[in-house]
Structures are given as structure tokens and as C-alpha cells.
Design an enzyme around this catalytic site. Structure first.
Site, PDB file in Angstrom:
ATOM      1  N   TYR A 181       0.842  -1.200   0.000  1.00  0.00           N
ATOM      2  CA  TYR A 181       0.000   0.000   0.000  1.00  0.00           C
ATOM      3  C   TYR A 181       0.880   1.254   0.000  1.00  0.00           C
ATOM      4  O   TYR A 181       0.671   2.180  -0.780  1.00  0.00           O
ATOM      5  CB  TYR A 181      -0.940  -0.030   1.208  1.00  0.00           C
ATOM      6  CG  TYR A 181      -1.806   1.194   1.352  1.00  0.00           C
ATOM      7  CD1 TYR A 181      -2.821   1.469   0.436  1.00  0.00           C
ATOM      8  CD2 TYR A 181      -1.623   2.073   2.408  1.00  0.00           C
ATOM      9  CE1 TYR A 181      -3.622   2.596   0.571  1.00  0.00           C
ATOM     10  CE2 TYR A 181      -2.423   3.204   2.551  1.00  0.00           C
ATOM     11  CZ  TYR A 181      -3.415   3.451   1.625  1.00  0.00           C
ATOM     12  OH  TYR A 181      -4.199   4.572   1.754  1.00  0.00           O
ATOM     13  N   GLU A 202     -11.892   5.489   4.623  1.00  0.00           N
ATOM     14  CA  GLU A 202     -11.351   6.271   5.745  1.00  0.00           C
ATOM     15  C   GLU A 202     -12.389   6.368   6.865  1.00  0.00           C
ATOM     16  O   GLU A 202     -12.049   6.288   8.038  1.00  0.00           O
ATOM     17  CB  GLU A 202     -10.914   7.665   5.287  1.00  0.00           C
ATOM     18  CG  GLU A 202      -9.708   7.685   4.375  1.00  0.00           C
ATOM     19  CD  GLU A 202      -8.410   7.216   5.003  1.00  0.00           C
ATOM     20  OE1 GLU A 202      -8.311   7.107   6.251  1.00  0.00           O
ATOM     21  OE2 GLU A 202      -7.463   6.954   4.237  1.00  0.00           O
ATOM     22  N   TRP A 248      -5.704   0.631  10.152  1.00  0.00           N
ATOM     23  CA  TRP A 248      -5.827   0.697   8.695  1.00  0.00           C
ATOM     24  C   TRP A 248      -5.620  -0.674   8.063  1.00  0.00           C
ATOM     25  O   TRP A 248      -6.231  -0.992   7.048  1.00  0.00           O
ATOM     26  CB  TRP A 248      -4.858   1.734   8.141  1.00  0.00           C
ATOM     27  CG  TRP A 248      -4.999   1.927   6.670  1.00  0.00           C
ATOM     28  CD1 TRP A 248      -4.057   1.681   5.725  1.00  0.00           C
ATOM     29  CD2 TRP A 248      -6.155   2.374   5.949  1.00  0.00           C
ATOM     30  NE1 TRP A 248      -4.551   1.956   4.466  1.00  0.00           N
ATOM     31  CE2 TRP A 248      -5.844   2.389   4.585  1.00  0.00           C
ATOM     32  CE3 TRP A 248      -7.445   2.770   6.339  1.00  0.00           C
ATOM     33  CZ2 TRP A 248      -6.753   2.767   3.597  1.00  0.00           C
ATOM     34  CZ3 TRP A 248      -8.344   3.152   5.352  1.00  0.00           C
ATOM     35  CH2 TRP A 248      -7.986   3.146   4.000  1.00  0.00           C
TER      36      TRP A 248
END
Length: 189
Positions: A21, A43, A51
Site C-alpha cells: 500500500y 477512511e 488501517w
């Protein structure tokens, strides 16, 4: 995890999924209404979670939310809500699911492209931070973006979420100064 000698931002070192990522997505300029809508939703789903949880569930999120196509998600009804609440592949939080659907309606009905709206809050380029402690949680721009999104009816878009969105989509470049990723270099992505 394959080893190399590249210097990366410290948060990306714990797993291959974080590293991929970091190396290929995070901080690279992203455009397109549906692509930005996906990031806005993810988000919001991340709020209160790590995350990596969202990254691991992202394929399931994409399937469950029709590829985050704004026009399709805006048409989701009660049956879709119940389907999503029963889907163990995603984060099953009613408030966040409802916010994603409501945000699709708002995004669909905007008098401006979502892309143009979000990017209008991007600050001027600044030097990359030297240390992770120099990276803010919010900025005047993320506060203003969150305020404008809320004014327009978006949910789960506080200043911290807005800043994370700005980081993820390349509106700001918070890769550390020593990090190998060059946002202007498309060879990594």
C-alpha cells in the site's frame, strides 16, 4: 515478506500489505469521483480501527459496495443495508454503513464533481517531513474540508478523517524525506 534495501516510512514496515500500500498507493495523486468516494468511505470505516483491518477487507468492501460506484451505492435501500450488516467480510457498523450510503446520495447530487470539490482543498506543496512526529493529524485545510463536507451533508468526515484522505490520495505528501517513494515517479505504481 520479501526484503530489499529501500528506505520506507516506518508505519509501512510491519507487513507486506502495508508495504505494498505504501509503495504503490499511499500519497499518490488519485482522481475520479468513484475512486475518491471509495477512499472517503474506507477512511470513515477505518475510524477507531487499524488501517490494516480495512486493507485486508478492501476486496470485500469493493464487492459489497458495488465497486463504490456512487450512482449504484446511492440507490442502496433497506435490503442492501441488511445485506451489508450481515456481511462478515466488511466492518459491520450500522452508522458507518448508513453514512456510506448517505454520502453516495450527497456525492451524486453535488453541484460540483466530488473530485473537484475534494482537490480544491489541497494545500500547496511543502517539504516532506523529516520525522514521523512532524506529521500532523489535522491541518487548516483538512479542517476546512471537513467543515465543507459536513455543510454539504456528508457524514463521518471529521478533520482527522479528512486529513487521512488527503494523505492517502496525494493531496499532501507525507512520505518522510528519506523515503524512497517519489510521488512524481510512476514506475512504482
Amino acid at each position: 515478506m520479501t526484503q530489499d534495501t529501500l528506505i520506507r516510512c516506518p508505519w509501512s514496515l510491519d507487513s507486506q500489505i502495508y508495504r505494498d500500500y505504501h509503495d504503490h498507493e499511499w500519497g499518490r495523486p488519485l482522481h475520479g469521483n468513484d475512486a475518491l468516494f471509495e477512499r472517503l468511505c474506507l477512511e470513515a470505516f477505518q475510524s477507531g480501527l487499524s488501517w490494516i483491518t480495512i486493507l485486508r477487507k478492501r476486496p470485500a468492501f469493493r464487492e459489497a459496495f458495488a465497486g463504490f460506484a456512487i450512482d449504484r451505492v446511492a440507490e442502496f435501500g433497506d435490503a442492501d443495508r441488511e445485506r451489508l450488516l450481515a456481511d462478515a467480510g466488511i466492518v459491520r457498523n450500522r452508522a458507518k454503513i448508513d453514512a456510506c450510503i448517505a454520502n453516495a446520495v450527497v456525492a451524486r447530487d453535488l453541484d460540483i464533481d466530488l473530485d473537484e470539490l475534494l482537490w480544491s482543498f489541497a494545500p500547496p506543496a511543502r517539504p516532506r517531513p523529516r520525522k514521523i512526529t512532524e506529521i500532523p493529524a489535522t491541518t487548516p485545510e483538512s479542517i476546512a474540508l471537513a467543515k465543507e463536507l459536513k455543510r454539504r451533508g456528508f457524514r463521518f468526515v471529521g478533520p482527522t478523517t479528512a486529513y487521512a484522505l488527503m494523505q492517502a490520495t496525494g493531496m499532501v505528501d507525507d512520505h518522510l524525506a528519506e523515503c524512497w517513494v517519489d510521488i512524481g515517479d510512476d514506475t512504482a505504481g
